[in-house]
Design a protein around this motif. Structure first.
Motif, PDB file in Angstrom:
ATOM      1  N   LEU A   1     120.515 111.051  17.914  1.00  0.00           N
ATOM      2  CA  LEU A   1     120.037 111.144  19.290  1.00  0.00           C
ATOM      3  C   LEU A   1     119.001 110.072  19.613  1.00  0.00           C
ATOM      4  CD1 LEU A   1     119.619 115.027  19.684  1.00  0.00           C
ATOM      5  CD2 LEU A   1     121.501 113.588  20.492  1.00  0.00           C
ATOM      6  N   LEU A   2     118.467 109.422  18.594  1.00  0.00           N
ATOM      7  CA  LEU A   2     117.492 108.358  18.808  1.00  0.00           C
ATOM      8  C   LEU A   2     118.177 107.076  19.274  1.00  0.00           C
ATOM      9  CD1 LEU A   2     115.166 108.759  15.681  1.00  0.00           C
ATOM     10  CD2 LEU A   2     114.888 109.790  17.943  1.00  0.00           C
ATOM     11  N   ASN A   3     117.417 106.267  19.997  1.00  0.00           N
ATOM     12  CA  ASN A   3     117.889 104.941  20.378  1.00  0.00           C
ATOM     13  C   ASN A   3     117.739 103.978  19.212  1.00  0.00           C
ATOM     14  OD1 ASN A   3     118.276 105.592  23.202  1.00  0.00           O
ATOM     15  ND2 ASN A   3     116.048 105.551  23.404  1.00  0.00           N
ATOM     16  N   PRO A   4     118.571 102.954  19.126  1.00  0.00           N
ATOM     17  CA  PRO A   4     118.254 101.867  18.206  1.00  0.00           C
ATOM     18  C   PRO A   4     117.004 101.143  18.708  1.00  0.00           C
ATOM     19  CG  PRO A   4     120.099 101.269  19.619  1.00  0.00           C
ATOM     20  CD  PRO A   4     119.801 102.714  19.893  1.00  0.00           C
TER      21      PRO A   4
ATOM     22  N   GLU B   1     100.544 101.350  23.537  1.00  0.00           N
ATOM     23  CA  GLU B   1     100.793 100.432  24.646  1.00  0.00           C
ATOM     24  C   GLU B   1     101.929 100.951  25.524  1.00  0.00           C
ATOM     25  OE1 GLU B   1     101.512  96.643  22.916  1.00  0.00           O
ATOM     26  OE2 GLU B   1      99.524  96.523  21.997  1.00  0.00           O
ATOM     27  N   PRO B   2     101.768 100.895  26.840  1.00  0.00           N
ATOM     28  CA  PRO B   2     102.776 101.446  27.747  1.00  0.00           C
ATOM     29  C   PRO B   2     104.151 100.800  27.574  1.00  0.00           C
ATOM     30  CG  PRO B   2     100.726 101.038  28.925  1.00  0.00           C
ATOM     31  CD  PRO B   2     100.576 100.416  27.565  1.00  0.00           C
ATOM     32  N   ASN B   3     105.185 101.637  27.644  1.00  0.00           N
ATOM     33  CA  ASN B   3     106.582 101.175  27.663  1.00  0.00           C
ATOM     34  C   ASN B   3     106.915 100.264  26.478  1.00  0.00           C
ATOM     35  OD1 ASN B   3     106.931 102.484  30.202  1.00  0.00           O
ATOM     36  ND2 ASN B   3     105.976 100.723  31.193  1.00  0.00           N
ATOM     37  N   SER B   4     106.449 100.630  25.299  1.00  0.00           N
ATOM     38  CA  SER B   4     106.588  99.720  24.157  1.00  0.00           C
ATOM     39  C   SER B   4     107.514 100.221  23.056  1.00  0.00           C
ATOM     40  CB  SER B   4     105.214  99.419  23.546  1.00  0.00           C
ATOM     41  OG  SER B   4     104.542 100.612  23.194  1.00  0.00           O
ATOM     42  N   PHE B   5     107.933 101.503  23.104  1.00  0.00           N
ATOM     43  CA  PHE B   5     108.764 102.039  22.034  1.00  0.00           C
ATOM     44  C   PHE B   5     110.051 102.647  22.584  1.00  0.00           C
ATOM     45  CE2 PHE B   5     104.594 102.007  20.010  1.00  0.00           C
ATOM     46  CZ  PHE B   5     104.909 101.423  18.782  1.00  0.00           C
ATOM     47  N   ASP B   6     111.119 102.457  21.812  1.00  0.00           N
ATOM     48  CA  ASP B   6     112.404 103.076  22.147  1.00  0.00           C
ATOM     49  C   ASP B   6     112.450 104.543  21.717  1.00  0.00           C
ATOM     50  OD1 ASP B   6     113.934 100.642  23.104  1.00  0.00           O
ATOM     51  OD2 ASP B   6     113.289  99.968  21.122  1.00  0.00           O
ATOM     52  N   ASN B   7     111.653 104.887  20.719  1.00  0.00           N
ATOM     53  CA  ASN B   7     111.580 106.268  20.218  1.00  0.00           C
ATOM     54  C   ASN B   7     110.161 106.559  19.754  1.00  0.00           C
ATOM     55  OD1 ASN B   7     114.684 106.660  20.001  1.00  0.00           O
ATOM     56  ND2 ASN B   7     114.304 104.893  18.676  1.00  0.00           N
ATOM     57  N   VAL B   8     109.782 107.820  19.864  1.00  0.00           N
ATOM     58  CA  VAL B   8     108.567 108.321  19.219  1.00  0.00           C
ATOM     59  C   VAL B   8     108.960 109.548  18.407  1.00  0.00           C
ATOM     60  CG1 VAL B   8     106.311 109.383  19.529  1.00  0.00           C
ATOM     61  CG2 VAL B   8     106.983 107.457  20.976  1.00  0.00           C
ATOM     62  N   VAL B   9     108.551 109.576  17.148  1.00  0.00           N
ATOM     63  CA  VAL B   9     108.874 110.666  16.236  1.00  0.00           C
ATOM     64  C   VAL B   9     107.574 111.306  15.757  1.00  0.00           C
ATOM     65  CG1 VAL B   9     109.846 111.250  13.976  1.00  0.00           C
ATOM     66  CG2 VAL B   9     111.067 109.662  15.500  1.00  0.00           C
TER      67      VAL B   9
ATOM     68  N   GLY C   1     113.961 105.706  29.347  1.00  0.00           N
ATOM     69  CA  GLY C   1     115.127 105.980  28.516  1.00  0.00           C
ATOM     70  C   GLY C   1     114.803 106.206  27.060  1.00  0.00           C
ATOM     71  N   GLY C   2     113.522 106.085  26.704  1.00  0.00           N
ATOM     72  CA  GLY C   2     113.114 106.312  25.320  1.00  0.00           C
ATOM     73  C   GLY C   2     113.202 107.771  24.935  1.00  0.00           C
ATOM     74  N   VAL C   3     113.339 108.014  23.633  1.00  0.00           N
ATOM     75  CA  VAL C   3     113.567 109.370  23.126  1.00  0.00           C
ATOM     76  C   VAL C   3     112.366 109.834  22.305  1.00  0.00           C
ATOM     77  CG1 VAL C   3     114.989 110.791  21.593  1.00  0.00           C
ATOM     78  CG2 VAL C   3     116.069 109.155  23.155  1.00  0.00           C
ATOM     79  N   LEU C   4     111.966 111.069  22.571  1.00  0.00           N
ATOM     80  CA  LEU C   4     110.892 111.735  21.842  1.00  0.00           C
ATOM     81  C   LEU C   4     111.499 112.811  20.959  1.00  0.00           C
ATOM     82  CD1 LEU C   4     107.831 112.459  21.435  1.00  0.00           C
ATOM     83  CD2 LEU C   4     108.124 114.030  23.368  1.00  0.00           C
ATOM     84  N   LEU C   5     111.162 112.794  19.670  1.00  0.00           N
ATOM     85  CA  LEU C   5     111.609 113.820  18.733  1.00  0.00           C
ATOM     86  C   LEU C   5     110.392 114.480  18.116  1.00  0.00           C
ATOM     87  CD1 LEU C   5     114.467 113.726  16.134  1.00  0.00           C
ATOM     88  CD2 LEU C   5     112.167 114.393  15.408  1.00  0.00           C
ATOM     89  N   ILE C   6     110.318 115.791  18.245  1.00  0.00           N
ATOM     90  CA  ILE C   6     109.205 116.565  17.690  1.00  0.00           C
ATOM     91  C   ILE C   6     109.758 117.707  16.845  1.00  0.00           C
ATOM     92  CG2 ILE C   6     107.310 118.153  18.240  1.00  0.00           C
ATOM     93  CD1 ILE C   6     106.747 116.489  20.717  1.00  0.00           C
ATOM     94  N   GLN C   7     109.222 117.849  15.651  1.00  0.00           N
ATOM     95  CA  GLN C   7     109.458 119.029  14.821  1.00  0.00           C
ATOM     96  C   GLN C   7     108.102 119.656  14.531  1.00  0.00           C
ATOM     97  OE1 GLN C   7     112.053 120.580  11.483  1.00  0.00           O
ATOM     98  NE2 GLN C   7     111.336 121.575  13.323  1.00  0.00           N
TER      99      GLN C   7
END
Length: 206
Positions: A36-39, A100-108, A134-140
């Motif tokens: 589900l994460l972006n490259p 930094e704003p708008n700098s990552f495709d994903n945050v885990v 369009g970036g994806v956030l994954l939290i566990q």
């Protein structure tokens, strides 16, 4: 609680062991939902000894990870070198990390439940800001029933999650996956045994 009185000293002590406190294998939820994460560029917050960031680097992600424990960060660098992957491993608190704003495709973020509700709101806002559209956030994280199991986590009810809390924290995000469940966690000596868990994956609009 006493365990939070001097968190840096406590975590440096916990990480100061020859092996890895939470093992060297990635979090099971991350492995299950990685597609589900972006490259691209992926930030791993409060990443400890690097088990998740190093694994993501092995999957082709351009990884940046931070943790406030210098002991953990050095072990993450060692793990990456041993596995033959590149990554940026930074010693920083979440308060000092630039986000930094708008700098990552994903945050885990995996089991980063050290923040009080007020701190958590500020941290979650930073996670949202640093994701690109369009970036994806994954939290566990551990759910509120985790106090019954005592197999990991902060041991503080207000620091635990439920699905509503996470959905309300990111109200404009498209929820890709959200679940509360119990499962056996086997992550080194740090997380082991039946646990109440919450998994959340969502995409920033744009």
């Amino acid at each position: 609680m006493a365990e939070f009185a001097n968190p840096l000293e406590r975590w440096n002590s916990r990480f100061s062991r020859e092996d890895y406190l939470f093992g060297e294998q990635p979090n099971a939820f991350l492995v299950e939902k990685v597609l589900l994460l972006n490259p691209g560029r992926t930030l791993c917050i409060a990443d400890g000894e690097g088990r998740n960031s190093v694994w993501l680097a092995e999957q082709g992600h351009q990884v940046e990870a931070f943790d406030f424990s210098p002991v953990a960060v050095e072990k993450a660098k060692t793990l990456a070198q041993r596995r033959g992957v590149q990554g940026s491993f930074v010693c920083s608190t979440w308060q000092d990390y630039p986000f930094e704003p708008n700098s990552f495709d994903n945050v885990v973020g995996v089991f980063f439940q050290f923040a009080s509700p007020e701190e958590r709101s500020r941290l979650f806002a930073k996670l949202s800001v640093c994701l690109r559209p369009g970036g994806v956030l994954l939290i566990q994280g551990y759910g509120k029933d985790q106090l019954k199991y005592n197999t990991g986590g902060p041991g503080v009810l207000e620091n635990l999650y439920d699905e509503t809390l996470l959905k309300q924290a990111f109200p404009d995000f498209e929820v890709l996956y959200s679940a509360s469940y119990t499962d056996v966690v086997d992550e080194g000596d740090g997380h082991r045994g039946m646990s109440a868990l919450v998994g959340f994956v969502a995409r920033k609009p744009g």
